[in-house]
Design a protein around this motif. Structure first.
Motif, mmCIF file in Angstrom:
data_model
loop_
_atom_site.group_PDB
_atom_site.id
_atom_site.type_symbol
_atom_site.label_atom_id
_atom_site.label_comp_id
_atom_site.label_asym_id
_atom_site.label_seq_id
_atom_site.Cartn_x
_atom_site.Cartn_y
_atom_site.Cartn_z
ATOM 1 N N PRO A 127 9.079 -21.637 -15.798
ATOM 2 C CA PRO A 127 9.577 -20.978 -17.013
ATOM 3 C C PRO A 127 8.682 -21.223 -18.227
ATOM 4 C CG PRO A 127 10.877 -22.922 -16.549
ATOM 5 C CD PRO A 127 9.964 -22.718 -15.365
ATOM 6 N N ARG A 128 8.022 -22.368 -18.275
ATOM 7 C CA ARG A 128 7.175 -22.664 -19.430
ATOM 8 C C ARG A 128 6.012 -21.672 -19.535
ATOM 9 N NH1 ARG A 128 3.791 -28.103 -20.886
ATOM 10 N NH2 ARG A 128 3.114 -27.386 -22.918
ATOM 11 N N CYS A 129 5.347 -21.394 -18.418
ATOM 12 C CA CYS A 129 4.244 -20.429 -18.444
ATOM 13 C C CYS A 129 4.750 -19.044 -18.838
ATOM 14 C CB CYS A 129 3.541 -20.372 -17.094
ATOM 15 S SG CYS A 129 2.525 -21.813 -16.737
ATOM 16 N N LEU A 130 5.906 -18.656 -18.313
ATOM 17 C CA LEU A 130 6.463 -17.353 -18.658
ATOM 18 C C LEU A 130 6.786 -17.283 -20.143
ATOM 19 C CD1 LEU A 130 7.475 -14.552 -17.925
ATOM 20 C CD2 LEU A 130 9.642 -15.600 -17.232
ATOM 21 N N ASP A 131 7.448 -18.301 -20.667
ATOM 22 C CA ASP A 131 7.806 -18.295 -22.084
ATOM 23 C C ASP A 131 6.569 -18.362 -22.985
ATOM 24 O OD1 ASP A 131 10.480 -17.967 -21.569
ATOM 25 O OD2 ASP A 131 10.999 -20.076 -21.837
ATOM 26 N N ASP A 132 5.548 -19.119 -22.573
ATOM 27 C CA ASP A 132 4.313 -19.156 -23.361
ATOM 28 C C ASP A 132 3.631 -17.791 -23.355
ATOM 29 O OD1 ASP A 132 4.787 -21.797 -23.960
ATOM 30 O OD2 ASP A 132 3.238 -22.593 -22.624
ATOM 31 N N TYR A 133 3.669 -17.108 -22.226
ATOM 32 C CA TYR A 133 3.124 -15.750 -22.144
ATOM 33 C C TYR A 133 3.858 -14.834 -23.121
ATOM 34 C CZ TYR A 133 2.714 -10.969 -20.403
ATOM 35 O OH TYR A 133 2.543 -9.609 -20.323
ATOM 36 N N LEU A 134 5.188 -14.897 -23.098
ATOM 37 C CA LEU A 134 5.980 -14.015 -23.954
ATOM 38 C C LEU A 134 5.813 -14.344 -25.438
ATOM 39 C CD1 LEU A 134 9.197 -13.837 -21.758
ATOM 40 C CD2 LEU A 134 7.594 -11.953 -22.245
ATOM 41 N N ALA A 135 5.662 -15.623 -25.759
ATOM 42 C CA ALA A 135 5.518 -16.048 -27.153
ATOM 43 C C ALA A 135 4.123 -15.753 -27.691
ATOM 44 C CB ALA A 135 5.831 -17.532 -27.288
ATOM 45 N N GLY A 136 3.121 -15.745 -26.785
ATOM 46 C CA GLY A 136 1.748 -15.512 -27.209
ATOM 47 C C GLY A 136 1.229 -16.671 -28.026
ATOM 48 N N PRO A 137 0.014 -16.594 -28.478
ATOM 49 C CA PRO A 137 -0.922 -15.509 -28.190
ATOM 50 C C PRO A 137 -1.587 -15.706 -26.832
ATOM 51 C CG PRO A 137 -2.013 -17.144 -29.548
ATOM 52 C CD PRO A 137 -0.577 -17.616 -29.346
ATOM 53 N N LEU A 138 -2.106 -14.622 -26.306
ATOM 54 C CA LEU A 138 -2.961 -14.716 -25.117
ATOM 55 C C LEU A 138 -4.354 -15.063 -25.594
ATOM 56 C CD1 LEU A 138 -2.233 -11.743 -22.707
ATOM 57 C CD2 LEU A 138 -1.616 -14.139 -22.468
ATOM 58 N N HIS A 139 -5.023 -15.906 -24.854
ATOM 59 C CA HIS A 139 -6.392 -16.287 -25.189
ATOM 60 C C HIS A 139 -7.348 -15.434 -24.369
ATOM 61 C CE1 HIS A 139 -4.626 -19.639 -27.326
ATOM 62 N NE2 HIS A 139 -3.861 -19.814 -26.273
ATOM 63 N N SER A 140 -8.485 -15.171 -24.950
ATOM 64 C CA SER A 140 -9.477 -14.323 -24.298
ATOM 65 C C SER A 140 -9.984 -14.959 -23.010
ATOM 66 C CB SER A 140 -10.656 -14.105 -25.253
ATOM 67 O OG SER A 140 -11.735 -13.510 -24.573
ATOM 68 N N LEU A 141 -10.286 -14.120 -22.036
ATOM 69 C CA LEU A 141 -10.903 -14.609 -20.806
ATOM 70 C C LEU A 141 -12.284 -15.199 -21.088
ATOM 71 C CD1 LEU A 141 -9.874 -11.677 -18.443
ATOM 72 C CD2 LEU A 141 -8.993 -14.030 -18.389
ATOM 73 N N GLU A 142 -12.867 -14.865 -22.228
ATOM 74 C CA GLU A 142 -14.159 -15.424 -22.628
ATOM 75 C C GLU A 142 -14.060 -16.931 -22.895
ATOM 76 O OE1 GLU A 142 -17.076 -13.714 -22.641
ATOM 77 O OE2 GLU A 142 -15.887 -12.080 -21.803
ATOM 78 N N LEU A 143 -12.832 -17.435 -23.014
ATOM 79 C CA LEU A 143 -12.631 -18.874 -23.180
ATOM 80 C C LEU A 143 -13.212 -19.646 -21.994
ATOM 81 C CD1 LEU A 143 -11.031 -21.212 -24.690
ATOM 82 C CD2 LEU A 143 -9.129 -20.648 -23.174
ATOM 83 N N LEU A 144 -13.172 -19.031 -20.819
ATOM 84 C CA LEU A 144 -13.642 -19.680 -19.606
ATOM 85 C C LEU A 144 -15.151 -19.531 -19.465
ATOM 86 C CD1 LEU A 144 -10.858 -18.349 -17.259
ATOM 87 C CD2 LEU A 144 -10.920 -20.525 -18.472
ATOM 88 N N ARG A 145 -15.805 -20.616 -19.217
ATOM 89 C CA ARG A 145 -17.262 -20.616 -19.019
ATOM 90 C C ARG A 145 -17.547 -20.981 -17.574
ATOM 91 N NH1 ARG A 145 -19.093 -18.327 -23.736
ATOM 92 N NH2 ARG A 145 -17.877 -19.213 -25.445
ATOM 93 N N ASN A 146 -18.168 -20.058 -16.856
ATOM 94 C CA ASN A 146 -18.450 -20.291 -15.439
ATOM 95 C C ASN A 146 -19.812 -20.937 -15.269
ATOM 96 O OD1 ASN A 146 -15.996 -19.068 -14.694
ATOM 97 N ND2 ASN A 146 -16.930 -17.068 -14.884
#
Length: 146
Positions: A127-146
């Motif tokens: 539920p925490r991930c779901l609620d964090d998704y709904l509350a936002g903000p979403l972070h850019s996929l650019e946050l991840l460095r491969n």
């Protein structure tokens, strides 16, 4: 002492107010979780999220952002997990594709349906991930460095 956290990915997939969950058999019960699993050697976090979602739900998805990065120690066994949770939208369903052996089925639920059955959550992260998704903000996929 050899302590090593387990790196996992999870994906919150939304379609018209419903969210994609997996029902899996764990410790003698059917529990609910986001499509999730462990990072494998030589794959990126994004690749792991796409692979796990497909393997567990038969859905191809498009990642739209990063919900959050979580550190969780399971009270049942003391194992620590680092979970990177992604947001995604469904792209294509493969209804004839077999699901991972520990997955009973994929199911679309509203937030209210999930919250009505706390005894079935795989962990508090569901539920925490779901609620964090709904509350936002979403972070850019650019946050991840491969």
């Amino acid at each position: 002492m050899n302590w090593q956290p387990h790196i996992t990915v999870a994906t919150v997939v939304e379609d018209d107010g419903k969210f994609l969950f997996v029902e899996e058999f764990k410790a003698g019960s059917q529990v609910l979780n986001q499509p999730a699993g462990h990072l494998e050697a030589h794959e990126t976090l994004s690749q792991a999220a796409l692979r796990e979602t497909l393997e567990e739900t038969a859905w191809e998805v498009e990642l739209t952002g990063v919900v959050g990065i979580y550190l969780y120690t399971a009270p049942s066994n003391g194992v620590t997990y680092q979970r990177i949770c992604f947001a995604a939208k469904p792209v294509r369903h493969h209804p004839d594709r077999p699901l991972d052996s520990d997955i009973t089925r994929a199911v679309w639920l509203t937030r209210e349906q999930l919250l009505a059955e706390p005894q079935r959550w795989r962990s508090e992260l569901v539920p925490r991930c779901l609620d964090d998704y709904l509350a936002g903000p979403l972070h850019s996929l650019e946050l991840l460095r491969n």
